[in-house]
Design a protein around this motif. Sequence first.
Motif, mmCIF file in Angstrom:
data_model
loop_
_atom_site.group_PDB
_atom_site.id
_atom_site.type_symbol
_atom_site.label_atom_id
_atom_site.label_comp_id
_atom_site.label_asym_id
_atom_site.label_seq_id
_atom_site.Cartn_x
_atom_site.Cartn_y
_atom_site.Cartn_z
ATOM 1 N N ASP A 2 0.843 -1.197 0.000
ATOM 2 C CA ASP A 2 0.000 0.000 0.000
ATOM 3 C C ASP A 2 0.874 1.242 0.000
ATOM 4 O O ASP A 2 1.286 1.746 1.045
ATOM 5 C CB ASP A 2 -0.901 -0.033 1.241
ATOM 6 C CG ASP A 2 -1.942 1.060 1.225
ATOM 7 O OD1 ASP A 2 -2.816 1.054 2.108
ATOM 8 O OD2 ASP A 2 -1.864 1.915 0.328
ATOM 9 N N HIS A 4 0.107 4.214 -0.766
ATOM 10 C CA HIS A 4 -0.587 5.361 -0.188
ATOM 11 C C HIS A 4 -0.314 5.464 1.304
ATOM 12 O O HIS A 4 -0.005 6.530 1.844
ATOM 13 C CB HIS A 4 -2.087 5.214 -0.447
ATOM 14 C CG HIS A 4 -2.859 6.441 -0.156
ATOM 15 N ND1 HIS A 4 -3.288 6.771 1.113
ATOM 16 C CD2 HIS A 4 -3.271 7.448 -0.951
ATOM 17 C CE1 HIS A 4 -3.941 7.905 1.090
ATOM 18 N NE2 HIS A 4 -3.945 8.340 -0.154
ATOM 19 N N GLN A 5 -0.388 4.301 1.974
ATOM 20 C CA GLN A 5 -0.160 4.296 3.418
ATOM 21 C C GLN A 5 1.278 4.675 3.714
ATOM 22 O O GLN A 5 1.559 5.453 4.621
ATOM 23 C CB GLN A 5 -0.468 2.890 3.956
ATOM 24 C CG GLN A 5 -0.285 2.757 5.446
ATOM 25 C CD GLN A 5 -1.342 3.493 6.218
ATOM 26 O OE1 GLN A 5 -2.515 3.183 6.178
ATOM 27 N NE2 GLN A 5 -0.924 4.513 6.937
ATOM 28 N N ASP A 100 4.055 23.086 7.209
ATOM 29 C CA ASP A 100 3.406 23.836 8.282
ATOM 30 C C ASP A 100 3.353 23.005 9.550
ATOM 31 O O ASP A 100 3.346 21.775 9.496
ATOM 32 C CB ASP A 100 1.976 24.198 7.865
ATOM 33 C CG ASP A 100 1.944 25.316 6.864
ATOM 34 O OD1 ASP A 100 0.993 25.382 6.075
ATOM 35 O OD2 ASP A 100 2.884 26.131 6.880
ATOM 36 N N LEU A 103 -1.099 21.388 13.054
ATOM 37 C CA LEU A 103 -2.183 21.698 13.974
ATOM 38 C C LEU A 103 -3.384 20.824 13.642
ATOM 39 O O LEU A 103 -3.807 20.768 12.507
ATOM 40 C CB LEU A 103 -2.589 23.164 13.836
ATOM 41 C CG LEU A 103 -1.703 24.164 14.540
ATOM 42 C CD1 LEU A 103 -2.215 25.558 14.272
ATOM 43 C CD2 LEU A 103 -1.695 23.904 16.037
ATOM 44 N N GLU A 104 -3.909 20.195 14.646
ATOM 45 C CA GLU A 104 -5.060 19.328 14.399
ATOM 46 C C GLU A 104 -6.294 19.945 15.024
ATOM 47 O O GLU A 104 -6.292 21.108 15.379
ATOM 48 C CB GLU A 104 -4.759 17.943 14.958
ATOM 49 C CG GLU A 104 -3.547 17.326 14.312
ATOM 50 C CD GLU A 104 -3.272 15.920 14.812
ATOM 51 O OE1 GLU A 104 -3.964 15.489 15.750
ATOM 52 O OE2 GLU A 104 -2.380 15.293 14.262
ATOM 53 N N THR A 208 -1.649 -1.622 5.159
ATOM 54 C CA THR A 208 -2.597 -0.547 5.495
ATOM 55 C C THR A 208 -2.871 -0.521 6.993
ATOM 56 O O THR A 208 -3.122 -1.560 7.595
ATOM 57 C CB THR A 208 -3.918 -0.790 4.762
ATOM 58 O OG1 THR A 208 -3.636 -1.081 3.399
ATOM 59 C CG2 THR A 208 -4.812 0.427 4.843
ATOM 60 N N TRP A 209 -2.855 0.626 7.601
ATOM 61 C CA TRP A 209 -3.137 0.746 9.026
ATOM 62 C C TRP A 209 -4.617 0.623 9.262
ATOM 63 O O TRP A 209 -5.403 1.436 8.812
ATOM 64 C CB TRP A 209 -2.643 2.114 9.523
ATOM 65 C CG TRP A 209 -1.186 2.155 9.753
ATOM 66 C CD1 TRP A 209 -0.263 1.277 9.308
ATOM 67 C CD2 TRP A 209 -0.472 3.134 10.503
ATOM 68 N NE1 TRP A 209 0.996 1.628 9.722
ATOM 69 C CE2 TRP A 209 0.892 2.772 10.462
ATOM 70 C CE3 TRP A 209 -0.836 4.284 11.203
ATOM 71 C CZ2 TRP A 209 1.870 3.513 11.097
ATOM 72 C CZ3 TRP A 209 0.147 5.016 11.829
ATOM 73 C CH2 TRP A 209 1.492 4.629 11.779
ATOM 74 N N HIS A 212 -9.172 -2.012 12.946
ATOM 75 C CA HIS A 212 -10.051 -3.156 13.175
ATOM 76 C C HIS A 212 -9.293 -4.465 13.156
ATOM 77 O O HIS A 212 -9.857 -5.512 13.446
ATOM 78 C CB HIS A 212 -11.122 -3.214 12.087
ATOM 79 C CG HIS A 212 -12.122 -2.114 12.170
ATOM 80 N ND1 HIS A 212 -12.905 -1.931 13.275
ATOM 81 C CD2 HIS A 212 -12.462 -1.161 11.290
ATOM 82 C CE1 HIS A 212 -13.699 -0.898 13.064
ATOM 83 N NE2 HIS A 212 -13.443 -0.412 11.872
#
Lengths: 311, 1066
Positions: A2, A4-5, A100, A103-104, A208-209, A212
């Motif tokens: 994956d 993307h991951q 940057d 910030l979440e 993939t993380w 579940h």
Amino acid sequence: MDWHQLIKITTAPDNVPIVLMLFLMPFYTWYGLKQSFANDRLIERLEADPELAKTHHRKTQPFVKGWDSTVHVWPYLLKIEFLAMIIVTLILVVWSIFLDAPLEEPANPNLTMNPSKAPWYFLGLQEMLVYFDPWIAGVVLPGIILGGLMAIPYIDVNPRGNGYYTYKQRKFSIWMFFIGFLVLWLVLIVIGTFIRGPGWMWFWPGETWDHHRIVHAMNRNLHEFIGIKDSEVWKAAGFGATVVGAYFVLGGLLCDRLFRKFATEMFKKQNFAQYATTIALTVMMFGLPIKMILRLGFNVKYVMATPWFNI
Amino acid sequence: MADNQPLPPDPIRTRSLSGPIFVSTALLMLATFGALYDEFVHKRPYERTQAEWIEKFSAHLDKVTPIAEAREASIRSSDAYKALDSAVSTAEAAVRTNLAKLDERSAVISATLASMDYGFRDRKGRIDEFINLIENAHDDQGKDQLRTRLAAFRELPITVKLELPSGVEMKDYTTTTLIDTYLGLKAEQGRISGDKGSLLGPVSAARRARDSFFDKAMGATLSPVKLEGLRSELASFSIGVKQIYVKEMGELVDRCESCHLGIRKPLELKAEDLDNKAFTSHPRPELLQTHDPEKFGCSPCHNGAGVALVSTDKAHGNFKHWLWPLYKRENFDSGCVQCHTHDLLLEGADTYNKGRELYRSRGCWGCHRYDGYDAESEEFALVRKDLLDIRVKKEKVDEKLATLPARRAMLAELDEDAAKIAGTKINQEEKDFTQQMSGLETARLVKGQRSKDLLSEIKKVGPSLKELKMKVKPEWLPVWIQAPTKFRPDTKMPQYETLDEEQTKAISAFIWDSAVTGPATAYKTGDADRGQKLLTDRGCYACHAMGEGDKKEGNNFAANLSRIGEKTNYDYLVRWLLNPKQKTLPYSLEAKRDITPADFAKAGKEFKFDDETPCPLTGGQLLTHQMTVMPNLRLSVGDAQDMATFLLTKKNADATYAAVPWMQNAPPELLKRGEELVKHYGCAGCHEIKGLESEGRLGTELTYEGSKPIERLDFAHLTNDAKRSNWYNHKGYLEQKLGNPQVYDVGKEITNPLQRSKMPNFHLTKPDREALKDTSDVTALTTFLLGSVESLVPKAYRDLPGGDRGAIKDGWWIVKKYNCNGCHQFLPESDPNNLPALWKQKWFSPEGETMETWTSAGGEVHKPGAVMRPPTLVGQGARVDPQWLAEFLRNPALSKSNPHRNGVRGYLNVRMPTYNMSEGEIAKLVRFFQAMSKQPTPYVRPEQVPLTALETEAAWAVFTANDCAKCHAQGEVITPQVNAPSFTLSPSRLRPAWMHRWIVDPTSLIPETAMPKGLFVREAGTGRWVTAKNPADWPAVLKNYKGDHSELIVRLMAQYNVVPQPQPKR
């Protein structure tokens, strides 16, 4: 695989410095070692030729009589440092333009992040929590690490290697450092950053993380492997103490044999206290990878399990 | 040893770092400028947007100005405008001379006052000082001295140089005269302003008339003056952050207007006008009048990150860490939900209204609790709990009272004094207990009444399953349960897609077995043909539908009856039509079971029950009626038999049903499995099922679904998909779920079908993103649920009104619940979508007049056409006496002896049914009508002055002259030409003020009425209303009567039942 991951993990603003570390640490290790080997070759030549040693002890160019043997810090050192400062500032400015601060959303005390990771300088300890109980991993081992680091000046009886890189003259120190820091500490950080995912589960790069995911892990204490139950507290404690004691004794003896053979000078120079400390620290240090293997490979929970503390 | 060679240079000293330093410094400078650029330009896109705005808006204004100028010119040259303008000039001319005179005098006074000013102030000030000294003087002697000096000062002369318009004058005054003159002139100046004001009054009025005409004629187009104003505003526009700050809304900061610069502009701006979507004006600017952005901000209604300016995505909250992204255009009215929580009909929020209505009508509240829905059962539970508490308290008090006689008896053993003290104490306690008891008794009565009310208000989403054995054919049941939409595509009941054959069998067996049987009447067969016609005539299609696809007629509020013949039993159907609320066995709320005839017999009572009967077992409340909204149409037995016979012919010819012997004698394991499944799927949330009457709701509460943290929405295996395809938010979750309730089971390894998602499929229409306006079910419900948040808006902002507005909101809940708007018109809209369903039927529309009239048994004539429609209820609150209205709603037949009729309009075939509403609901409806017509409460019936004999005769003369009896019913008799209510109702029903307006100008109240207009005209000279008939033809009594004829008629109507009828003339 994956991608993307993988890309998501490596480009997360929190992880970018660790990605950099993956390149910088090997680079500087190689750079330092390269210099060490070069110095070692120079030392060999100079030891063979004492006349040369009088003038050719400088790295870049042999010393010429008439030159000053000392120069002022200002400007000769400072101009180098000035250049370094400009370059560092440049890197930081460019970095801050493009990345940057992460910030979440406003913190919600009712909702914890998953995974909830410590900053990089504590990731090693957080990873150690997998293998040891919090007392050992959070208090005892860090204490010993710090204590050990503080003790180094007192047990280091090798006067050579001050002010220049060398491998041959500092083999023991370098090996200890490489194993303890580069291998153990950095690997723990890398695991904590890239491998540990939701639920602190093991995710290989490219997996993939998925919070579940269900992992079946029946971790058992070592005494359970030979049939002693957890409820048989004294038996278990006794067994565990025996194992740990045996490890220290046997490990100590093995270290002794190896030091006598490969670090003879150190062996000769250190007094009993220093030698004992060295062996103790070494045995304790190698306890960590051994425990990791036992846990990851054989599902061993604790080697010594008592109601009061576990190892 | 000297070394002659020159020293080689020491590299440490000579190596120059200039090059690297220069290069790095240059790069650092570049980086710094880069940082500055990034900060001041790249991260401030709004500055470029604003520059674009200035340019484009200016160009737009230039484009629009000539159009506005042309329009203005055309208006100013129109005759109407010129007339008004000349009126202004005339008015101005009329007052010019007087005005000039006043101005002249005013100028003189001003100049005089200016000249006198210094002297006045000086002298007055000194006098005030004197007086102060006098008051504070130590003794009388001092005072007198000062007084003398003051008196002298008052006579002191002063010469003032008056610089008047006419020239300079020198005038002599004394202090006193100066002051008096000054003050007098000031007063005169005041009077002059007043006079000017009254002179200019007509001028200002004329100007206002002219200007308001101009404004109205301009309409939405802005006048050139206003455009010029916009232009000068634009000229002084400064580039920068434009923000709204509202402290009360939790320190709200909204910077939306930094880019959305056209939002509050008074002219309409479309995206094409300025070639940028951000510059549009706010659609429906009237919304901004009621929701001033300075007080509301933007993001409370629209969501999004109002504070962000860095990019469009950040500002709209479309990134991972802003939890509340902007509502998309199809969900724009989600923001309305948080404040308008009680509205079923919110003006302008069509999607929200549809969503709310769907939640109600499709029965989502049967499984998912939502505040405000099914409030009746929740209040009922609380009231019952209170009643139980009261009972417990009463028992305690009873116990204490019971001990008193014994204690009194013991008094005899005490000596006199002790006995007296103890006796008094006992008496006091008795008084206290009795008082407590009566308080508890009152509370019990009040709560008991409320409990009874609520019990009749509680309705279930679906029909009761308790009487299935009597109602349906057994072989139909499993077919229905397996796939309701296959049998009836437009059914409200959703499809449980995880049911396999085994489950269906078990559920059918259980449901069938749980049904009760009881005494039933056998009915004779009727005439199907007549029944078919009656179904139309009586108005059944206001709620029900018949037919499929484009042949479908009627309304979707209640069941589609196209295949009812395959399912129902005749006798039950007739019984249902005669009284839908009839229950075979009553249900005891305390014993928690149905009460059989045997139970009644055991208590020695006859098996008869109504709403008042207490339970023979426990003495508590009985549920004695079906919890359905279907009302009682007060049909005759013949009518009901005809209709049922017709309905039983409605079948699909090719439908076949497998025999179901296993249902009749089902083994206990099957029944047990069935019960387990019924509990699992939560059928009792929508249906009344024996044994499961008190089951709770199966699903999550959705009142605050929009506020749920996203982590708590279970996307299951679609989580990563959702995150990567950008629908990992509430909207995405809801749309997927509502479109296919089983969607989040995709990818799960589930072996036991009971582990699948329990939510059934409602076959909601899916969103259509291409359509201009998305009217799909899924979008409507998503909008509603998205907006269901825990609002941060302060309570003072919310729309929870009392009074009239609250009454209207409450009323809509009842209107929608019983589908009153299926027959009646409530809103004076000409929008065909607001037409009642019944009015769209051919039989009840103007096209229907070509259809055939027919006569039913008993002589009732059935006519088609728009005249046979149920009456409009627009303005009903202004028309009827509220007490009468309440009485009417209790029993629309207005007669106990003859229920098979309409009490008011007996000539209509369509039947106003009896709804058996609770007193609470009736009161709410009455207040609703009053509020809709803006009538003050309470209504006090005006006293009627009895008519004298002469007035009576005159009134009857007017009555006859206008031939009222031609259309209006006389008493209870309905002749074929009757199409208006009887006057016997007028005294109690109609408000006199309304009657007056009605008879004088009926079309102003109801434009489509058959009541003729122009029955009365104003008499020239006296201005009184007189009958429009030729005065030469008036009878003598009328010629002599000098009063207002319309008032006379109204009084006659208001006293109709006590006024002697006229003697028939020969």
